[in-house]
Design a protein around this motif. Structure first.
Motif, PDB file in Angstrom:
ATOM      1  N   THR A   1       0.757  -1.071  -0.064  1.00 58.60           N
ATOM      2  CA  THR A   1       0.434  -0.017  -0.198  1.00 58.60           C
ATOM      3  C   THR A   1       0.797   1.334  -0.312  1.00 58.60           C
ATOM      4  OG1 THR A   1      -1.563  -1.297   1.355  1.00 58.60           O
ATOM      5  CG2 THR A   1      -1.782   1.063   1.089  1.00 58.60           C
ATOM      6  N   LEU A   2       1.052   2.126  -1.097  1.00 59.46           N
ATOM      7  CA  LEU A   2       1.658   3.578  -1.533  1.00 59.46           C
ATOM      8  C   LEU A   2       0.606   4.380  -0.198  1.00 59.46           C
ATOM      9  CD1 LEU A   2       1.064   3.789  -5.099  1.00 59.46           C
ATOM     10  CD2 LEU A   2       3.231   2.609  -3.748  1.00 59.46           C
ATOM     11  N   PRO A   3       1.801   5.153   0.378  1.00 63.94           N
ATOM     12  CA  PRO A   3       1.543   6.231   1.069  1.00 63.94           C
ATOM     13  C   PRO A   3       1.016   7.025   0.945  1.00 63.94           C
ATOM     14  CG  PRO A   3       4.115   5.778   0.698  1.00 63.94           C
ATOM     15  CD  PRO A   3       3.908   5.242   0.276  1.00 63.94           C
ATOM     16  N   ALA A   4       0.052   7.643   1.351  1.00 64.86           N
ATOM     17  CA  ALA A   4      -1.126   8.535   1.540  1.00 64.86           C
ATOM     18  C   ALA A   4      -0.713   9.685   0.812  1.00 64.86           C
ATOM     19  CB  ALA A   4      -2.129   8.811   2.256  1.00 64.86           C
ATOM     20  N   ALA A   5       0.221  10.384   0.878  1.00 63.07           N
ATOM     21  CA  ALA A   5       0.603  11.475   0.233  1.00 63.07           C
ATOM     22  C   ALA A   5       1.549  11.236  -1.067  1.00 63.07           C
ATOM     23  CB  ALA A   5       1.918  11.631   1.216  1.00 63.07           C
ATOM     24  N   VAL A   6       2.089  10.113  -0.894  1.00 61.63           N
ATOM     25  CA  VAL A   6       2.288  10.007  -2.573  1.00 61.63           C
ATOM     26  C   VAL A   6       1.339   9.399  -3.667  1.00 61.63           C
ATOM     27  CG1 VAL A   6       3.832   7.807  -3.813  1.00 61.63           C
ATOM     28  CG2 VAL A   6       4.152   8.867  -1.986  1.00 61.63           C
ATOM     29  N   LYS A   7       0.650   8.434  -3.109  1.00 61.57           N
ATOM     30  CA  LYS A   7      -1.131   7.820  -4.036  1.00 61.57           C
ATOM     31  C   LYS A   7      -2.011   9.311  -4.575  1.00 61.57           C
ATOM     32  CE  LYS A   7      -4.576   4.786  -3.720  1.00 61.57           C
ATOM     33  NZ  LYS A   7      -4.381   2.941  -2.740  1.00 61.57           N
ATOM     34  N   ARG A   8      -2.151  10.460  -3.286  1.00 57.04           N
ATOM     35  CA  ARG A   8      -2.896  11.207  -4.123  1.00 57.04           C
ATOM     36  C   ARG A   8      -1.467  12.375  -4.629  1.00 57.04           C
ATOM     37  NH1 ARG A   8      -3.475  12.664   1.401  1.00 57.04           N
ATOM     38  NH2 ARG A   8      -1.327  13.392   1.721  1.00 57.04           N
ATOM     39  N   GLN A   9       0.060  12.305  -5.041  1.00 53.02           N
ATOM     40  CA  GLN A   9      -0.194  13.416  -5.891  1.00 53.02           C
ATOM     41  C   GLN A   9       0.386  12.377  -7.322  1.00 53.02           C
ATOM     42  OE1 GLN A   9       4.442  13.157  -3.978  1.00 53.02           O
ATOM     43  NE2 GLN A   9       3.964  15.057  -3.353  1.00 53.02           N
ATOM     44  N   ILE A  10       0.775  10.798  -6.925  1.00 51.90           N
ATOM     45  CA  ILE A  10       0.035  10.474  -8.534  1.00 51.90           C
ATOM     46  C   ILE A  10      -1.417  10.572  -9.408  1.00 51.90           C
ATOM     47  CG2 ILE A  10       0.159   7.739  -9.522  1.00 51.90           C
ATOM     48  CD1 ILE A  10       2.123   6.730  -7.015  1.00 51.90           C
TER      49      ILE A  10
END
Length: 194
Positions: A123-132
């Protein structure tokens, strides 16, 4: 008789869709599958379909603008953001909504296996997921306006207008074999930087 829940891949692997394992994930299968899956249900301008592989390359490039100091592993995550579609296909958002949560669950299981296979957290970190996701929305706006027949106003309503610095980006429409090669090459470059 039990229903078959696996797919035979060109690599010879047998990928269980309900319980995918990282061992059964191969770069070549992902690149090949994504290079033959059309975005926008194939309803795009040009002599070649705009594929999920091309979209993924664009999203990774945009992610580099959105998060210029991101670690290479997160750029890899951006490139792989739609990787499950190599086996489950690309459904437009209205169809995903109609199918319901089962699609999201299947996508999440495949994403976790793919991430682990390439050394990323399941599971990706939430901040990284938002940027993607932000890079993905920018890509969707560009695709909608340039090749999928949306007006700018319509695309802005669904995807938000991207920053001006993203507008010069080029969309590529090329034969699947070229797209597959470009995707494989970029994946190898990112893996080498980990």
């Amino acid at each position: 008789m039990a229903k078959r829940a696996w797919q035979r891949m060109l690599s010879g692997r047998r990928l269980d869709l309900l319980d995918p394992t990282p061992v059964d994930i191969e770069v070549e299968d992902i690149a090949h599958g994504l290079a033959f899956v059309a975005r926008w249900n194939g309803q795009t301008l040009g002599d070649w379909p705009y594929t999920v592989a091309e979209h993924s390359l664009l999203v990774e490039s945009i992610y580099g603008q959105v998060a210029p100091s991101a670690e290479p592993r997160w750029r890899l995550a951006a490139l792989l953001h739609d990787a499950p579609e190599y086996v489950i296909g690309d459904m437009i958002s209205p169809v995903k909504a109609a199918v319901g949560p089962a699609y999201g669950e299947l996508d999440a299981r495949l994403s976790a296996a793919i991430h682990i296979r390439f050394g990323l957290p399941a599971t990706l970190p939430a901040a990284v997921k938002r940027q993607i996701k932000r890079a993905d929305r920018i890509s969707a706006w560009l695709e909608a306006v340039r090749i999928a027949g949306f007006t700018e106003a319509e695309a802005t309503r669904f995807f938000r207008r991207p920053p001006e610095e993203c507008l010069p980006l080029t969309l590529h429409l090329r034969p699947p074999a070229e797209t597959r090669a470009a995707y494989t090459e970029r994946l190898a470059e990112l893996l080498a930087r980990l």
